[in-house]
Design a protein around this motif. Structure first.
Motif, short mmCIF file in Angstrom:
data_model
loop_
_atom_site.label_atom_id
_atom_site.label_comp_id
_atom_site.label_asym_id
_atom_site.label_seq_id
_atom_site.Cartn_x
_atom_site.Cartn_y
_atom_site.Cartn_z
N ARG A 24 -41.26 -51.85 21.09
CA ARG A 24 -42.11 -53.33 20.94
C ARG A 24 -43.34 -52.19 19.99
O ARG A 24 -44.02 -52.63 18.94
N PRO A 26 -45.73 -60.27 21.96
CA PRO A 26 -45.15 -61.44 23.18
C PRO A 26 -44.78 -62.90 22.37
O PRO A 26 -43.67 -63.23 22.55
N THR A 40 -37.55 -61.74 25.07
CA THR A 40 -37.12 -61.78 26.96
C THR A 40 -38.43 -60.79 27.50
O THR A 40 -38.99 -59.76 27.49
N ASP A 41 -39.09 -61.80 28.36
CA ASP A 41 -40.29 -61.76 29.48
C ASP A 41 -39.49 -60.18 29.97
O ASP A 41 -38.33 -59.79 30.27
N ILE A 42 -40.79 -58.56 30.68
CA ILE A 42 -40.23 -58.00 31.06
C ILE A 42 -40.01 -58.00 32.40
O ILE A 42 -39.18 -57.79 33.21
N THR A 43 -41.12 -59.23 33.15
CA THR A 43 -40.78 -59.34 34.53
C THR A 43 -38.73 -59.81 34.88
O THR A 43 -38.57 -59.87 35.66
#
Length: 585
Positions: free
Chosen positions: A475, A482, A487-490
């Motif tokens: 990123r 974001p 896609t979210d890191i979690t």
């Protein structure tokens, strides 16, 4: 007073100067002043000698020059006297000749006129030979010019048989020249200069303009196709292809457009139709070679070639108005960038498979350091992902021309693909590989259970630290936020952790089954008549040894106490403790 003390002034006073020096300077100062004055005197003396020497040389040179001029004037005077005598003799002879030929002056004038006519007729009879000589030397323009002049002059005498024969021979050479110009125009191997010359001459002699233009376009089309065929057959890689296209096809295309615009400015639509067809063929060839690249290591070469191609196409758009292939080139840039991402993704998975195969071989060779093996798998993944991201950064380098396109045309989608299509998919591929090992299909079915454990630990470590690092690195490098729909890191971490837990569960099941089979074999001996309790105890002892070995490996790999308080409890719950330790870690 100052002029009295200045040695360069006429009223310089020596005594006053000496008194001033004695009053103001010390002994050392006086000595130094004396040395400076002596040095100045010597320098002035040397300058005087040099000036005298130079003036003397100039004087000698001037003397020699004067003497030489004097000699030349003497010789000139002698020649003038000789010329005067010759002129007097000529004047006398002319007077005598005028008296002799005066009565025949009219006959002499008529003879001179007749000589001129005969000389002209001689040139006329030599015309076919002269035209043939010019034709052989490829001076086609001179052949056409001379024939046109002769035809105009001799048209009134065409009934004379001799003149008629000369005109027939000359017309034959003229026709040969015209045909040769048409062949030169039709030949794809003819250079732009020869083609331009042929068109100019054909139009000059009145050849049909539409016919000439049609032949020119056909010839140009054939020439470009020859270049394309050569490009398709002879190139070592994509950079070599673009370089050769920049040296042959594109300059040829530009010359054809320039020549046609100069000769047939009002028929440009026909030209653009032909050029678009051939440019489509070139673009298809270049696209095919770009998208047939199969090695992610060649990314730097691909980017350089892509940038050169982009610059050439951008230039063509301005040099040849109406021929704009920039949108197709931008589409190609986006397609090639996706292709390079897919190649990098494939390479990441291949390297992971190779790393796991090396782990399997190490375990077969009784490698005990499971932690090092787990770190090796994690390092292979991290290294390959970082290498892939570094390669993709070449697409956005400051010296790459297409990197400066508007963000919505390239950079925005490319950065998104670098994150989603490469990085997130790399985690998916890693997880899919874990699923393959969990399912145990094919050759993986018989791998050492410790491979699952090492693989699980590598995934767990990856989810704890490296995954966040790689996602944030991507990123940062590609200026993503974001809000860009990433896609979210979690989600990524959760997927990796889930696969790790499945693998450790698979390890526990396979290890438990293996130990259970050892115990079953020992207990099965009890049904045999010759069985003894000592044989059963030996089987149980081997089982306990295996479980202790397993516990030691888990302790080294995951940490914890290697000395259980209750050996029976340790034997019964070793595999479940393995899973509990892993979850804690």
């Amino acid at each position: 007073m100052s002029s009295v003390l200045d040695v360069t002034k006429p009223d310089f006073d020596v005594e006053a100067f000496v008194v001033k020096l004695l009053r103001e300077k010390s002994l050392d100062g006086l000595v130094k002043e004396e040395e400076e004055m002596v040095s100045a005197v010597r320098r002035l003396d040397s300058d005087v000698h040099q000036i005298v020497y130079e003036n003397y040389n100039k004087f000698l040179t001037a003397t020699n020059t004067v003497r030489k001029i004097q000699d030349e004037f003497t010789q000139l005077d002698s020649e003038m006297k000789s010329l005067s005598r010759s002129m007097s003799t000529i004047s006398t002879l002319i007077g005598n000749l005028d008296g002799v030929l005066g009565e025949k002056r009219d006959d002499i004038l008529q003879l001179g006129s007749s000589y001129k006519v005969v000389n002209s007729l001689k040139h006329i009879f030599d015309l076919p030979h002269v035209l043939r000589s010019e034709f052989d030397e490829r001076n086609y323009g001179e052949v056409l010019r001379m024939f046109k002049l002769a035809e105009e002059s001799l048209s009134q005498y065409k009934d004379v048989p001799t003149v008629q024969l000369v005109l027939q021979k000359s017309k034959k050479i003229y026709d040969m020249t015209e045909n040769q110009l048409m062949d030169q125009l039709r030949n794809p191997a003819s250079g732009a200069e020869l083609v331009s010359e042929a068109v100019d001459l054909l139009l000059t002699i009145g050849r049909d303009e539409d016919e000439v233009q049609k032949v020119l376009l056909t010839c140009s089309e054939q020439s470009l196709r020859v270049d394309l065929k050569e490009l398709s057959a002879n190139h070592s890689d994509v950079l070599d292809l673009v370089d050769k296209a920049s040296e042959s096809f594109i300059p040829n295309l530009t010359l054809i457009a320039t020549t046609h615009d100069r000769l047939f400015e009002d028929k440009r639509e026909d030209l653009i139709t032909v050029l678009k067809t051939e440019m489509n063929s070139l673009h298809a060839l270049v696209s095919k070679v770009f998208l047939s690249s199969s090695d992610a290591k060649d990314c730097s070469i691909v980017v350089r070639a892509l940038d050169r191609y982009f610059r050439k196409i951008s230039t063509c758009r301005y040099v040849i108005p109406g021929l704009d292939f920039l949108p197709l080139t931008i589409e190609l840039i986006n397609a090639v960038s996706k292709h390079e991402i897919d190649l990098s993704l494939t390479r990441i998975k291949e390297e992971l498979k190779n790393g796991l195969n090396e782990v399997r071989k190490a375990l077969i060779n009784e490698e005990k350091d499971l932690s090092a093996l787990a770190s090796k798998i994690e390092q292979v993944f991290v290294h390959q992902v970082k290498t892939a991201l570094a390669n993709l950064l070449l697409f956005t380098a400051s010296d790459v021309t297409f990197a400066n396109l508007p963000p919505d045309e390239f950079r925005q989608s490319f950065s998104f693909n670098a994150h989603e299509r490469l990085l997130v998919q790399a985690f998916h591929r890693f997880s899919e590989l874990a699923d393959e090992y969990e399912s145990g299909a094919g050759e993986i079915r018989f791998v050492d259970p410790r491979v699952h454990l090492v693989f699980a630990v590598a995934l767990q470590h990856l989810s704890n630290k490296s995954a966040v690092y790689l996602l944030n690195l991507c990123r940062e490098q590609f200026s993503l936020s974001p809000d860009d729909g990433l896609t979210d890191i979690t989600v990524v971490m959760s997927e990796v952790k889930t696969r790790a837990q499945k693998l450790v569960r698979c390890y526990a099941e396979k290890t438990g089954l293996s130990m259970g089979e050892t115990l079953i074999k020992g207990c099965a001996m009890l049904v045999q008549p010759a069985a003894t309790p000592s044989a059963v105890r030996a089987s149980v002892r081997r089982l306990v040894e295996e479980m202790n070995t397993c516990d030691s490996e888990l302790t080294l790999l995951l940490g914890g106490d290697s000395k259980p308080k209750d050996s029976r409890s340790s034997s019964n719950h070793n595999c479940s403790r393995c899973r509990q330790r892993f979850i804690v870690v």
